[in-house]
Write a protein that holds these residues in place. Structure first.
Motif, PDB file in Angstrom:
ATOM      1  N   ALA A 104       0.826  -1.206   0.000  1.00  0.00           N
ATOM      2  CA  ALA A 104       0.000   0.000   0.000  1.00  0.00           C
ATOM      3  C   ALA A 104       0.864   1.261   0.000  1.00  0.00           C
ATOM      4  O   ALA A 104       0.551   2.244  -0.669  1.00  0.00           O
ATOM      5  N   LYS A 105       1.957   1.240   0.735  1.00  0.00           N
ATOM      6  CA  LYS A 105       2.823   2.425   0.797  1.00  0.00           C
ATOM      7  C   LYS A 105       3.620   2.633  -0.487  1.00  0.00           C
ATOM      8  O   LYS A 105       4.119   3.725  -0.752  1.00  0.00           O
ATOM      9  N   GLY A 106       3.746   1.561  -1.271  1.00  0.00           N
ATOM     10  CA  GLY A 106       4.486   1.672  -2.520  1.00  0.00           C
ATOM     11  C   GLY A 106       5.953   1.959  -2.289  1.00  0.00           C
ATOM     12  O   GLY A 106       6.599   2.651  -3.064  1.00  0.00           O
ATOM     13  N   ARG A 107       6.483   1.436  -1.171  1.00  0.00           N
ATOM     14  CA  ARG A 107       7.897   1.636  -0.846  1.00  0.00           C
ATOM     15  C   ARG A 107       8.746   0.642  -1.625  1.00  0.00           C
ATOM     16  O   ARG A 107       8.460  -0.540  -1.608  1.00  0.00           O
ATOM     17  N   PRO A 108       9.821   1.114  -2.274  1.00  0.00           N
ATOM     18  CA  PRO A 108      10.681   0.176  -2.999  1.00  0.00           C
ATOM     19  C   PRO A 108      11.630  -0.580  -2.081  1.00  0.00           C
ATOM     20  O   PRO A 108      12.534  -1.255  -2.536  1.00  0.00           O
ATOM     21  N   ILE A 147       4.857  13.233   2.884  1.00  0.00           N
ATOM     22  CA  ILE A 147       5.069  13.525   4.302  1.00  0.00           C
ATOM     23  C   ILE A 147       4.023  12.822   5.170  1.00  0.00           C
ATOM     24  O   ILE A 147       2.963  12.437   4.701  1.00  0.00           O
ATOM     25  N   SER A 148       4.369  12.666   6.455  1.00  0.00           N
ATOM     26  CA  SER A 148       3.511  11.908   7.363  1.00  0.00           C
ATOM     27  C   SER A 148       2.197  12.649   7.614  1.00  0.00           C
ATOM     28  O   SER A 148       2.179  13.865   7.797  1.00  0.00           O
ATOM     29  N   PRO A 149       1.090  11.908   7.617  1.00  0.00           N
ATOM     30  CA  PRO A 149      -0.236  12.522   7.772  1.00  0.00           C
ATOM     31  C   PRO A 149      -0.587  12.781   9.233  1.00  0.00           C
ATOM     32  O   PRO A 149      -0.405  11.929  10.089  1.00  0.00           O
ATOM     33  N   VAL A 188       4.765  15.136  15.011  1.00  0.00           N
ATOM     34  CA  VAL A 188       5.979  14.547  14.426  1.00  0.00           C
ATOM     35  C   VAL A 188       6.061  13.101  14.909  1.00  0.00           C
ATOM     36  O   VAL A 188       5.461  12.739  15.924  1.00  0.00           O
ATOM     37  N   GLU A 189       6.831  12.299  14.197  1.00  0.00           N
ATOM     38  CA  GLU A 189       6.922  10.890  14.535  1.00  0.00           C
ATOM     39  C   GLU A 189       7.576  10.680  15.900  1.00  0.00           C
ATOM     40  O   GLU A 189       8.202  11.587  16.452  1.00  0.00           O
ATOM     41  N   SER A 190       7.478   9.464  16.366  1.00  0.00           N
ATOM     42  CA  SER A 190       8.079   9.116  17.651  1.00  0.00           C
ATOM     43  C   SER A 190       9.606   9.136  17.548  1.00  0.00           C
ATOM     44  O   SER A 190      10.179   8.946  16.479  1.00  0.00           O
ATOM     45  N   PRO A 222       3.566   1.795   9.983  1.00  0.00           N
ATOM     46  CA  PRO A 222       4.360   2.949   9.573  1.00  0.00           C
ATOM     47  C   PRO A 222       3.432   4.146   9.440  1.00  0.00           C
ATOM     48  O   PRO A 222       2.213   3.989   9.562  1.00  0.00           O
ATOM     49  N   SER A 223       3.973   5.328   9.210  1.00  0.00           N
ATOM     50  CA  SER A 223       3.123   6.481   8.953  1.00  0.00           C
ATOM     51  C   SER A 223       2.260   6.198   7.719  1.00  0.00           C
ATOM     52  O   SER A 223       2.708   5.562   6.774  1.00  0.00           O
ATOM     53  N   ALA A 224       1.003   6.667   7.768  1.00  0.00           N
ATOM     54  CA  ALA A 224       0.013   6.281   6.755  1.00  0.00           C
ATOM     55  C   ALA A 224       0.060   7.172   5.520  1.00  0.00           C
ATOM     56  O   ALA A 224      -0.932   7.783   5.133  1.00  0.00           O
ATOM     57  N   ASN A 225       1.243   7.216   4.897  1.00  0.00           N
ATOM     58  CA  ASN A 225       1.403   7.982   3.668  1.00  0.00           C
ATOM     59  C   ASN A 225       2.046   7.083   2.618  1.00  0.00           C
ATOM     60  O   ASN A 225       2.711   6.108   2.960  1.00  0.00           O
ATOM     61  N   ARG A 226       1.849   7.448   1.368  1.00  0.00           N
ATOM     62  CA  ARG A 226       2.580   6.731   0.331  1.00  0.00           C
ATOM     63  C   ARG A 226       4.054   7.089   0.456  1.00  0.00           C
ATOM     64  O   ARG A 226       4.413   8.148   0.969  1.00  0.00           O
TER      65      ARG A 226
HETATM   66 MG    MG Z   1       7.338   7.391   7.783  1.00  0.00          MG
END
Ligand code: MG
Ligand code: TXA
Length: 325
Positions: A50-54, A146-148, A175-177, A138-142
């Motif tokens: 879903a994130k489309g991370r390579p 940037i993180s939502p 911001v993230e943890s 993970p953060s719910a962004n593609r």
């Molecule tokens: Mg992230």
């Protein structure tokens, strides 16, 4: 996809989705997370898809509290002190995976450590409690976005990829943890975030910064390209179309060369989600005495194949000389 108010009923529905291996986006106090059952390899593969991370970057497993964390990691005194001060809250602890830990190997990208945190957002807690299992998120962004920090951001970025988004309003921290590695002798700050370095040091004394250690462990533990990765002890040979008698074969698809000492097939039906889910456990199973080398059949460079090939290339580049590179 539906964006829903987090009521008792929608949280129960979301928990059912998680237990069925589906994904749910949910609010935490830091950013929105894209959650899946952390003990289900297929669910974790779906997160990466879903994130489309390579790349398969290791994910944080979210739990209710320190008692829950102890089931999945080798807990220690430093973790205990930090959890007492910061949990629930924006501090992620990296600890050695405990023996028999049910956390998905894909969630930790094959590493022997697990990143774990207890979020303070009541909706995140309600979801984890109802799911009855740790939630990888993970953060719910593609990938690359940037993180939502609002449900609308998630809908814009991942709307077509996730069956349900729990709307818990704007994230308070935003911001993230902070990610702190406790698996090394001196704790190392891997990612600055919601819990400050000063507040951590006030509890446990001096910590190291990941970029402050020359040529050390930490240099390649920082997020991104330099991240530590799983590498088998045996050499890895890619793009194998035939196989030698001393090789273990990591196969893919219906047509498999014969003659290997041992063969595991990532997906006989050539399903990349299944292949991702099997990748690290099968690599580990092939990396054993008696096998001279691990041969890997070609994997298509589409969808999850990009992340699978990225990890395989890193494993092959190590060439048995070390676990990091
Ligand atoms: Mg992230
Ligand atoms: O605030 C947050 O942490 C959010 C919310 C949803 O909890 N999550 C988040 O996840 O930011 P993600 O996947 O975007 O970032 C996880 C970070 C990455 O920098 C990753 O490298 C690090 O944690 N990490 C995870 N497991 C690790 C491990 N075993 N060793 C070292 N670093 C790890």
């Amino acid at each position: 996809m539906k964006v829903v108010e987090p009521t008792a009923q929608s949280v129960a529905e979301a928990a059912t989705l998680l237990r069925d291996g589906k994904l749910v986006a949910f609010p935490t106090e830091t950013v929105y997370g894209l959650g899946g059952d952390a003990t289900n390899e297929r669910a974790v593969a779906a997160i990466f898809d879903a994130k489309g991370r390579p790349q398969f970057n290791p994910l944080i497993s979210h739990v209710l509290d320190a008692a829950a964390a102890r089931q999945f990691v080798r807990w220690n005194e430093t973790a205990e002190k930090l959890a007492a001060r910061f949990w629930p809250g924006p501090l992620t602890l990296v600890l050695p995976r405990s023996k028999g830990s049910p956390i998905s190997l894909l969630a930790t990208a094959g590493l022997d450590t697990v990143a774990i945190r207890a979020p303070s957002h009541p909706m995140a807690q309600a979801l984890i409690r109802a799911a009855g299992r740790p939630v990888a998120a993970p953060s719910a962004n593609r990938s690359g976005a940037i993180s939502p920090t609002r449900a609308e951001h998630v809908a814009e970025s991942l709307g077509d990829k996730v069956p349900m988004i729990l709307d818990g309003g704007p994230c308070l921290v935003g911001v993230e943890s902070t990610v702190l590695d406790l698996s090394t002798a001196t704790p190392i700050l891997l990612r600055p975030g919601g819990a400050t370095r000063e507040s951590i040091e006030a509890v446990i004394g001096p910590i190291a910064l990941s970029d402050a250690i020359p040529n050390g462990e930490a240099a390649h533990k920082s997020p991104g390209q330099m991240q530590s990765h799983y590498a088998p002890e045996r050499p890895v040979r890619l793009e194998a179309i035939s196989v030698a008698a001393d090789e273990g074969l990591l196969a893919f698809g219906p047509t498999v060369p014969t003659g290997a000492m041992l063969t595991y097939n990532l997906s006989p039906t050539a399903d990349l989600g299944e292949a991702a889910a099997n990748l690290f456990s099968m690599l580990r199973a092939l990396d054993r005495p008696g096998i001279g080398r691990i041969a890997v059949m070609p994997i298509p460079q589409t969808g999850l194949g990009l992340a699978i090939n990225d990890r395989l290339r890193r494993a092959a580049a190590d060439d048995g000389t070390g676990r990091h590179g």
